[in-house]
Scaffold this motif. Structure first.
Motif, PDB file in Angstrom:
ATOM      1  N   TYR A 196       0.827  -1.202   0.000  1.00 24.72           N
ATOM      2  CA  TYR A 196       0.000   0.000   0.000  1.00 24.72           C
ATOM      3  C   TYR A 196       0.869   1.264   0.000  1.00 24.72           C
ATOM      4  O   TYR A 196       0.601   2.213  -0.749  1.00 24.72           O
ATOM      5  N   VAL A 197       1.927   1.275   0.803  1.00 27.72           N
ATOM      6  CA  VAL A 197       2.821   2.449   0.853  1.00 27.72           C
ATOM      7  C   VAL A 197       3.508   2.643  -0.500  1.00 27.72           C
ATOM      8  O   VAL A 197       3.738   3.776  -0.945  1.00 27.72           O
ATOM      9  N   GLU A 198       3.826   1.535  -1.159  1.00 30.79           N
ATOM     10  CA  GLU A 198       4.423   1.627  -2.490  1.00 30.79           C
ATOM     11  C   GLU A 198       3.467   2.329  -3.457  1.00 30.79           C
ATOM     12  O   GLU A 198       3.883   3.149  -4.293  1.00 30.79           O
ATOM     13  N   LYS A 199       2.159   2.008  -3.325  1.00 29.35           N
ATOM     14  CA  LYS A 199       1.145   2.674  -4.162  1.00 29.35           C
ATOM     15  C   LYS A 199       1.043   4.158  -3.813  1.00 29.35           C
ATOM     16  O   LYS A 199       0.902   5.026  -4.711  1.00 29.35           O
ATOM     17  N   VAL A 200       1.142   4.467  -2.511  1.00 29.10           N
ATOM     18  CA  VAL A 200       1.119   5.876  -2.071  1.00 29.10           C
ATOM     19  C   VAL A 200       2.279   6.637  -2.704  1.00 29.10           C
ATOM     20  O   VAL A 200       2.131   7.761  -3.205  1.00 29.10           O
ATOM     21  N   HIS A 201       3.469   6.032  -2.680  1.00 31.93           N
ATOM     22  CA  HIS A 201       4.649   6.679  -3.251  1.00 31.93           C
ATOM     23  C   HIS A 201       4.465   6.913  -4.758  1.00 31.93           C
ATOM     24  O   HIS A 201       4.838   7.966  -5.312  1.00 31.93           O
ATOM     25  N   GLU A 202       3.838   5.917  -5.417  1.00 31.93           N
ATOM     26  CA  GLU A 202       3.599   6.049  -6.857  1.00 31.93           C
ATOM     27  C   GLU A 202       2.702   7.248  -7.160  1.00 31.93           C
ATOM     28  O   GLU A 202       2.995   8.060  -8.057  1.00 31.93           O
ATOM     29  N   LYS A 203       1.599   7.377  -6.406  1.00 30.47           N
ATOM     30  CA  LYS A 203       0.664   8.490  -6.636  1.00 30.47           C
ATOM     31  C   LYS A 203       1.259   9.824  -6.216  1.00 30.47           C
ATOM     32  O   LYS A 203       1.035  10.852  -6.867  1.00 30.47           O
ATOM     33  N   LEU A 204       2.022   9.800  -5.142  1.00 32.07           N
ATOM     34  CA  LEU A 204       2.658  11.044  -4.691  1.00 32.07           C
ATOM     35  C   LEU A 204       3.661  11.548  -5.728  1.00 32.07           C
ATOM     36  O   LEU A 204       3.771  12.753  -5.982  1.00 32.07           O
ATOM     37  N   SER A 205       4.387  10.601  -6.335  1.00 32.97           N
ATOM     38  CA  SER A 205       5.389  10.978  -7.354  1.00 32.97           C
ATOM     39  C   SER A 205       4.735  11.581  -8.579  1.00 32.97           C
ATOM     40  O   SER A 205       5.386  12.350  -9.308  1.00 32.97           O
ATOM     41  N   GLU A 206       3.452  11.278  -8.841  1.00 33.21           N
ATOM     42  CA  GLU A 206       2.750  11.861  -9.985  1.00 33.21           C
ATOM     43  C   GLU A 206       2.351  13.307  -9.716  1.00 33.21           C
ATOM     44  O   GLU A 206       2.060  14.052 -10.648  1.00 33.21           O
ATOM     45  N   LEU A 207       2.337  13.700  -8.418  1.00 33.68           N
ATOM     46  CA  LEU A 207       1.847  15.028  -8.055  1.00 33.68           C
ATOM     47  C   LEU A 207       2.953  15.986  -7.614  1.00 33.68           C
ATOM     48  O   LEU A 207       2.778  17.201  -7.663  1.00 33.68           O
ATOM     49  N   MET A 208       4.091  15.398  -7.146  1.00 32.67           N
ATOM     50  CA  MET A 208       5.178  16.240  -6.677  1.00 32.67           C
ATOM     51  C   MET A 208       6.492  15.470  -6.778  1.00 32.67           C
ATOM     52  O   MET A 208       6.506  14.261  -7.051  1.00 32.67           O
ATOM     53  N   TYR A 209       7.586  16.159  -6.521  1.00 32.02           N
ATOM     54  CA  TYR A 209       8.889  15.510  -6.542  1.00 32.02           C
ATOM     55  C   TYR A 209       8.996  14.598  -5.306  1.00 32.02           C
ATOM     56  O   TYR A 209       8.836  15.041  -4.168  1.00 32.02           O
TER      57      TYR A 209
END
Length: 604
Positions: free
Chosen positions: A32-45
């Motif tokens: 789940y955290v890996e998915k969070v990191h994926e979505k966060l990377s789409e929105l910011m550095y």
């Protein structure tokens, strides 16, 4: 057409919706955290990102997820003691439960030049977010950072990071709760499985013991009993190699009526051998169940418990349990394994010992039942003989009455000797019948008394005993009355019959006294009498009966046993055992031939 800000907001909402939808499908928190990191990377550095879980019970953190462009991923790192907030920005976020932003040279920790941030490199821009659960506890920290001086996190990026931090905090909180519930469920399941296994084990044991107890009523031969006992034991534990040994204490030998062993398939059942000093003797002598491994042998030999191992040596585990009933060791049951992977437990040993004791009681009960049957058959046979003898006695009595009338007319003194001899012979018959009846009645009494002590007395056995008392009593009454009438009819002088008294006896002194009383008869021969009796043994018994038994034995040896022998040897051995006095009488005389031996206990 929406503006760039509106489009970004829509993208943020879509990401949050997707994360919320993904949480139930995630197989683990890391996924789940890996998915969070994926979505966060789409929105910011977010090239440098990690999540640390905090355990307040032992003050440790676990890095369950990390991506770092410089140092490389080091996760998972489990249970690292939390550093001081003065040295680690992650520790500062967790301890202060506040977000933290640091730039090179700016911040509570960055101001301390020359020191590392925790155990990682200093970054140009660092933001950390505490993960606060529903109960207000800090569950850890989520961090992202930049090593590039040209890349910094804007105010909007930091707000977005806080939003993602609250979502991750909720996920971590849920995962922790679910993990705790799963742990409790797993623990409870293990407890229930243990109880179920214990219940199944207990039910198997109860069924096994019921089957063993039922064998007594099946009236099967002892050989069949041993086979069924083996089958019952195999329902409780692995028993491919199994045998039952019976112990004869008088001869100090063991007999193996049932033997199954994969290493000795050609060995026949029913063989006997001296007790020796092996595993079987160890069990019988200690009267305790034993579990023995090959590595135990040296210690057992060194301590004198055994001398050698009999049979195959490549066993992996050996179990032996004594068969004890009425405080007597009847033998033992043995189970052994030759497979390294089959090792019996202490529970298996306790189970085998429990079964062995019940088998001993069942076997003893079957033997007693067979003895009672044999006694009943013998009694019926004797009863028929007694009836015939009684008829003969009546006929003889009638003849004697006629003879009496004839003898009255003859010379009294001239015929007195012959008359007395004839009468004595006739009286001997009813008295012999009475002696036989009393002897048999005492045997039945001893059987019933033993069953009563063993708590195995049945109503049928008691009814049979009372019936036999009535029958023997009638026979005794009839024959005693006939003898009394015979004596009275000839008006002979009554003979004074002294009754033996019960008194305290010093056993050794009494034996020597009996021998001394027979000295006039015994001194004519050169035979040697040896008495082995502790001087401390004292009993309360019928002195006259004991004297009669010893006298009969000694005279029998002198008259018959040593016929044709110039100097024979007699040994009288007395010892105390388990609360009883055991007296052995033996001589080295001629013995008794087989024909006479078969009639040894017949009347007269």
């Amino acid at each position: 057409m929406p503006s760039a800000r509106e489009a970004r907001l829509e993208k943020i909402l879509a990401s949050l919706f997707e994360l919320d939808k993904h949480f139930p499908d995630a197989t683990s928190l890391v996924e789940y955290v890996e998915k969070v990191h994926e979505k966060l990377s789409e929105l910011m550095y977010a090239k440098n990102f990690y999540l640390a879980k905090y355990n307040k019970d032992n003050n440790t953190i676990s890095f369950i997820y990390e991506v770092d462009e410089r140092t490389g991923a080091q996760c998972p790192i489990d249970k690292i003691e939390l550093s001081s907030p003065d040295l680690s920005p992650t520790a500062w976020v967790i301890k202060n439960r506040k977000p933290l932003e640091m730039k090179a040279g700016i911040g509570p920790i960055a101001e301390k030049d020359g020191q590392l941030w925790g155990f990682g490199e200093r970054s140009h821009h660092w933001i950390g977010m505490p993960l606060i659960g529903k109960n207000g506890e800090c569950l850890g920290a989520m961090v992202t950072q930049s090593y590039d001086e040209n890349i910094e996190f804007s105010i909007e990026d930091q707000k977005l990071f806080r939003i993602f931090g609250s979502i991750v905090a909720s996920a971590v909180d849920k995962h922790t709760t679910v993990a705790l519930l799963e742990s409790l469920v797993e623990e409870r399941t293990e407890q229930l499985e243990g109880r179920l296994a214990e219940k199944e084990h207990s039910e198997k044991l109860q069924v096994a013991l019921y089957k063993i107890a039922s064998l007594v009523n099946d009236e099967i031969p002892m050989e069949a009993l041993y086979v069924q006992v083996h089958e019952i034991v195999q329902t409780l534990l692995l028993a491919k190699n199994f045998y039952i040994a019976l112990f004869d204490e008088a001869e100090n030998i063991i007999t193996v009526p049932y033997y199954i062993d994969e290493k000795e398939t050609e060995r026949e059942m029913g063989f006997s051998m001296p007790l020796g000093n092996g595993f079987s003797s160890y069990v019988i002598n200690t009267r305790q169940a034993q579990r023995i491994f090959p590595e135990d042998v040296d210690s057992l030999v060194r301590n004198g418990f055994i001398k050698a191992v009999v049979g195959p040596q490549d066993y992996s585990c050996w179990l032996g349990a004594p068969m004890i009933s009425s405080n007597i060791v009847h033998g033992l049951i043995v189970v052994q394994s030759y497979e390294p992977g089959v090792i019996y437990t202490q529970e298996d040993l306790r189970l085998l010992n429990y079964v062995a004791n019940h088998v001993a009681k069942a076997a003893e009960s079957m033997q007693n039942k067979q003895m009672r049957k044999d006694s009943q058959l013998k009694l019926a046979k004797q009863h028929r003989v007694l009836e015939q003898q009684n008829k003969s006695l009546n006929d003889t009595l009638n003849v004697l009455k006629k003879t009496q009338q004839e003898l009255i007319q003859k010379e009294k003194m001239a015929s007195l000797g012959g008359l007395v001899a004839g009468i004595a012979h006739e009286i001997n018959t009813p008295l012999g019948i009475c002696v036989t009846g009393v002897s048999h009645l005492m045997e039945e009494y001893n059987d019933v008394r033993k069953s009563l002590q063993d708590e195995s007395l049945t109503q049928d056995q008691l009814d049979d005993f009372f019936e036999e008392i009535e029958q023997v009593g009638q026979i005794l009454t009839t024959n005693m009355q006939r003898a009394a009438d015979l004596v009275n009819s000839f008006k002979q002088v009554a003979v004074d019959q002294s009754s033996n008294s019960v008194r305290d006896i010093e056993f050794e002194q009494y034996i020597h006294g009996v021998i001394l009383s027979l000295k006039p008869t015994l001194k004519k021969k050169k035979h040697v009498i040896t008495v082995q009796c502790p001087s401390t043994i004292s009993i309360r018994a019928n002195a006259g009966a004991l004297s009669q038994v010893l006298s009969n034995l000694l005279l029998n040896s002198y008259i018959h046993g040593f016929d044709g022998i110039e100097q024979g040897k007699i040994l009288i051995n007395v010892e105390e055992r388990n609360g009883f006095i055991l007296m052995r009488y033996q001589d080295d005389g001629n013995g008794i031939d087989n024909q006479a031996l078969e009639q040894l206990f017949d009347p007269f």
